[in-house]
Enzyme design. Sequence first.
Site, mmCIF file in Angstrom:
data_model
loop_
_atom_site.group_PDB
_atom_site.id
_atom_site.type_symbol
_atom_site.label_atom_id
_atom_site.label_comp_id
_atom_site.label_asym_id
_atom_site.label_seq_id
_atom_site.Cartn_x
_atom_site.Cartn_y
_atom_site.Cartn_z
ATOM 1 N N TRP A 24 -25.279 -33.905 18.576
ATOM 2 C CA TRP A 24 -24.846 -33.646 17.207
ATOM 3 C C TRP A 24 -24.316 -32.234 16.990
ATOM 4 C CZ3 TRP A 24 -27.770 -29.478 16.534
ATOM 5 C CH2 TRP A 24 -28.951 -29.397 17.288
ATOM 6 N N ASN A 25 -24.493 -31.327 17.969
ATOM 7 C CA ASN A 25 -24.224 -29.910 17.645
ATOM 8 C C ASN A 25 -22.735 -29.590 17.480
ATOM 9 O OD1 ASN A 25 -23.965 -30.189 20.430
ATOM 10 N ND2 ASN A 25 -24.769 -28.160 20.873
ATOM 11 N N SER A 64 -27.988 -40.045 16.797
ATOM 12 C CA SER A 64 -28.275 -40.923 15.653
ATOM 13 C C SER A 64 -28.060 -40.258 14.294
ATOM 14 C CB SER A 64 -29.713 -41.431 15.753
ATOM 15 O OG SER A 64 -29.801 -42.293 16.861
ATOM 16 N N GLU A 83 -24.541 -32.435 31.119
ATOM 17 C CA GLU A 83 -24.358 -31.102 30.541
ATOM 18 C C GLU A 83 -25.561 -30.886 29.641
ATOM 19 O OE1 GLU A 83 -24.211 -28.346 28.554
ATOM 20 O OE2 GLU A 83 -22.563 -29.066 27.299
ATOM 21 N N LEU A 84 -26.559 -30.143 30.156
ATOM 22 C CA LEU A 84 -27.836 -30.033 29.443
ATOM 23 C C LEU A 84 -27.948 -28.646 28.807
ATOM 24 C CD1 LEU A 84 -29.860 -31.914 32.178
ATOM 25 C CD2 LEU A 84 -28.576 -32.851 30.256
ATOM 26 N N CYS A 129 -25.336 -24.879 23.391
ATOM 27 C CA CYS A 129 -25.886 -24.742 24.739
ATOM 28 C C CYS A 129 -25.456 -23.422 25.363
ATOM 29 C CB CYS A 129 -25.483 -25.927 25.601
ATOM 30 S SG CYS A 129 -23.748 -26.323 25.500
ATOM 31 N N GLU A 170 -35.495 -23.090 26.215
ATOM 32 C CA GLU A 170 -34.277 -22.910 25.432
ATOM 33 C C GLU A 170 -34.675 -22.780 23.957
ATOM 34 O OE1 GLU A 170 -31.548 -26.290 25.338
ATOM 35 O OE2 GLU A 170 -29.896 -24.886 25.041
HETATM 36 P P1 NDP Z 1 -31.346 -35.196 22.674
HETATM 37 O O1 NDP Z 1 -31.082 -34.754 24.053
HETATM 38 O O2 NDP Z 1 -32.547 -36.021 22.423
HETATM 39 O O3 NDP Z 1 -30.053 -36.004 22.130
HETATM 40 C C1 NDP Z 1 -28.766 -35.935 22.725
HETATM 41 C C2 NDP Z 1 -28.206 -37.339 22.887
HETATM 42 O O4 NDP Z 1 -28.970 -38.049 23.865
HETATM 43 C C3 NDP Z 1 -28.287 -38.181 21.619
HETATM 44 O O5 NDP Z 1 -27.188 -39.049 21.573
HETATM 45 C C4 NDP Z 1 -29.570 -38.960 21.821
HETATM 46 O O6 NDP Z 1 -29.634 -40.135 21.054
HETATM 47 C C5 NDP Z 1 -29.494 -39.254 23.304
HETATM 48 N N1 NDP Z 1 -30.774 -39.542 23.951
HETATM 49 C C6 NDP Z 1 -31.951 -38.923 23.754
HETATM 50 N N2 NDP Z 1 -32.911 -39.447 24.563
HETATM 51 C C7 NDP Z 1 -32.304 -40.405 25.295
HETATM 52 C C8 NDP Z 1 -32.761 -41.318 26.291
HETATM 53 N N3 NDP Z 1 -34.015 -41.310 26.719
HETATM 54 N N4 NDP Z 1 -31.877 -42.186 26.804
HETATM 55 C C9 NDP Z 1 -30.611 -42.198 26.382
HETATM 56 N N5 NDP Z 1 -30.119 -41.376 25.448
HETATM 57 C C10 NDP Z 1 -30.947 -40.476 24.910
HETATM 58 O O7 NDP Z 1 -31.341 -33.920 21.736
HETATM 59 P P2 NDP Z 1 -32.107 -33.660 20.343
HETATM 60 O O8 NDP Z 1 -31.202 -34.047 19.255
HETATM 61 O O9 NDP Z 1 -33.469 -34.242 20.267
HETATM 62 O O10 NDP Z 1 -32.261 -32.087 20.454
HETATM 63 C C11 NDP Z 1 -33.378 -31.569 21.167
HETATM 64 C C12 NDP Z 1 -32.989 -30.444 22.070
HETATM 65 O O11 NDP Z 1 -31.978 -30.846 22.991
HETATM 66 C C13 NDP Z 1 -32.380 -29.233 21.386
HETATM 67 O O12 NDP Z 1 -33.350 -28.456 20.783
HETATM 68 C C14 NDP Z 1 -31.666 -28.587 22.546
HETATM 69 O O13 NDP Z 1 -32.565 -27.857 23.316
HETATM 70 C C15 NDP Z 1 -31.145 -29.748 23.353
HETATM 71 N N6 NDP Z 1 -29.752 -30.062 23.054
HETATM 72 C C16 NDP Z 1 -28.791 -29.564 23.869
HETATM 73 C C17 NDP Z 1 -27.462 -29.787 23.581
HETATM 74 C C18 NDP Z 1 -26.392 -29.254 24.448
HETATM 75 O O14 NDP Z 1 -25.299 -28.977 23.948
HETATM 76 N N7 NDP Z 1 -26.602 -29.141 25.750
HETATM 77 C C19 NDP Z 1 -27.041 -30.534 22.405
HETATM 78 C C20 NDP Z 1 -28.134 -31.059 21.621
HETATM 79 C C21 NDP Z 1 -29.426 -30.817 21.952
HETATM 80 P P3 NDP Z 1 -30.503 -40.170 19.685
HETATM 81 O O15 NDP Z 1 -29.887 -39.181 18.757
HETATM 82 O O16 NDP Z 1 -30.347 -41.577 19.232
HETATM 83 O O17 NDP Z 1 -31.912 -39.814 20.066
#
Ligand code: NDP
Length: 454
Positions: free
Chosen positions: A130-131, A157, A228-229, A262, A359
């Site tokens: 979402w970011n 979501s 890309e984490l 990120c 992070e």
């Molecule tokens: P998530 O990693 O949970 O969400 C990112 C995407 O992955 C969303 O589409 C999410 O779907 C999906 N997802 C999550 N868990 C699974 C799974 N087990 N299997 C398949 N798809 C999955 O990020 P959050 O929104 O919870 O943010 C939490 C942390 O993640 C942040 O604080 C940050 O540290 C990191 N983050 C890093 C980003 C980057 O640019 N690298 C971007 C966003 C977050 P759904 O929304 O339906 O859960």
Amino acid sequence: MAIETLNPATGELIKKFEAHTAEEVKHKIDLAEEAFQSWRNSSFEERAKHMEKQADILENEAEKYGRIISLEMGKPLKSAIAEVKKCATVCRYYAENAASFMADEEIASGASRSLISYEPLGVVLAIMPWNFPFWQVYRFLAPALMAGNVGLLKHASNVPQCALAIEEIVRHAGFPDNVFQSLLIGSKEVDAVIGHPHVKAVTLTGSELAGSKVAEKAGQEIKKTVLELGGSDAFIVLDDADLEQAAEMAVKSRMVNTGQSCIAAKRFIVVESIADDFLQRFKQKMQALKTGNPLEEDIDYGPMARKDLAEELEKQVQDSVKHGAEIVLDGGREGNSNAYFKPMILKNVKPGMPAYEEEMFGPVAAVMIVKDEEEAIRVANDSRYGLGGAVWTKDRARGLRVAKRVETGAMFVNAMVASSPEMPFGGIKKSGYGRELSYLGIREFVNQKSIWID
Ligand code: NDP
């Protein structure tokens, strides 16, 4: 998580969406595969024509789409509009360059002729966060479609309207039906999509946990992934840096997207001889930032994207302070009711504290004061992450020397870390693997086929 638009600035639920059923998802995958069978044979000229049209739409309607972004995840409107316009640049970049990136490559060998042929793989699943709800998708979408692949998007979501808006833009750009579709599904439904035989590969941008779960399933299925984490980028300020410029960019780089990037600078590693001077400037500039409703003009940062993310950040700060971190600039949440979080600066950040190890995905800067360049490099590398980093010095040769020794996917000398279409983007260590953007990005999801003619 429910699939819904919940305005993070007000807490108001704007719209709830019905998730696609398992049957609907299967049908969409079939449609994607059918679309692939003809899209794979389209010419680069045809693909580029639609991609250019898409860029025009993104530029001309940036404000309309920017408003959706601001409403769903709280980014100031001017940044949201800039994000939409940036998506046009990646569309144009691949429209212009995909044919040469995908051209047959002649190889000298013992054959009468040998070459590498780059061919599309098929349906690729993109799981996106979402970011930067447009940019993250477009840096997948543009190269994927130009390569002849088709895309399925499982967006976060909390940004369903962004997902549907992107689908609409692709349609308006004249691409054939179903070359790009959004799946409105929760993360629990993703495994079934990865397991479907038509789905050939997966890319994910998001957290480490989501990345490892997706890679685990894709591994069982022997399907390629790009991950890309997160990152905890170092921002190294050496003794010969231009401190005014470094402090200004430190604020910009920490506060980009209300700290939720990120590649935001997260760990400020400052050489002790200039530390007081730098910190004073950094604090003063951070204090001057204005917040407000994302749709207001002239604000520097909005709320965080979700209340739970602000709560999580608050916990990381409290835990770090409990273990000895010192507050240089106080901020944080006011009350418990919303997603706003005022910027904070912590110093004395040490191993074992969340601010050192994890992070911090929001407006909190962790400062570490070091003796010299050597110690700065050691601390920069003492991280589980390896996405980006920056070093500030008036001596460019010194900057390059430091840049080469920091273990990350990208280093910037006297500039903040940013992505641009022509440069590869991605990390090492727990920041993931594979590359997006540049010619490397388009070659991630293609069959790099060797052809030997005797
Ligand atoms: P998530 O990693 O949970 O969400 C990112 C995407 O992955 C969303 O589409 C999410 O779907 C999906 N997802 C999550 N868990 C699974 C799974 N087990 N299997 C398949 N798809 C999955 O990020 P959050 O929104 O919870 O943010 C939490 C942390 O993640 C942040 O604080 C940050 O540290 C990191 N983050 C890093 C980003 C980057 O640019 N690298 C971007 C966003 C977050 P759904 O929304 O339906 O859960």
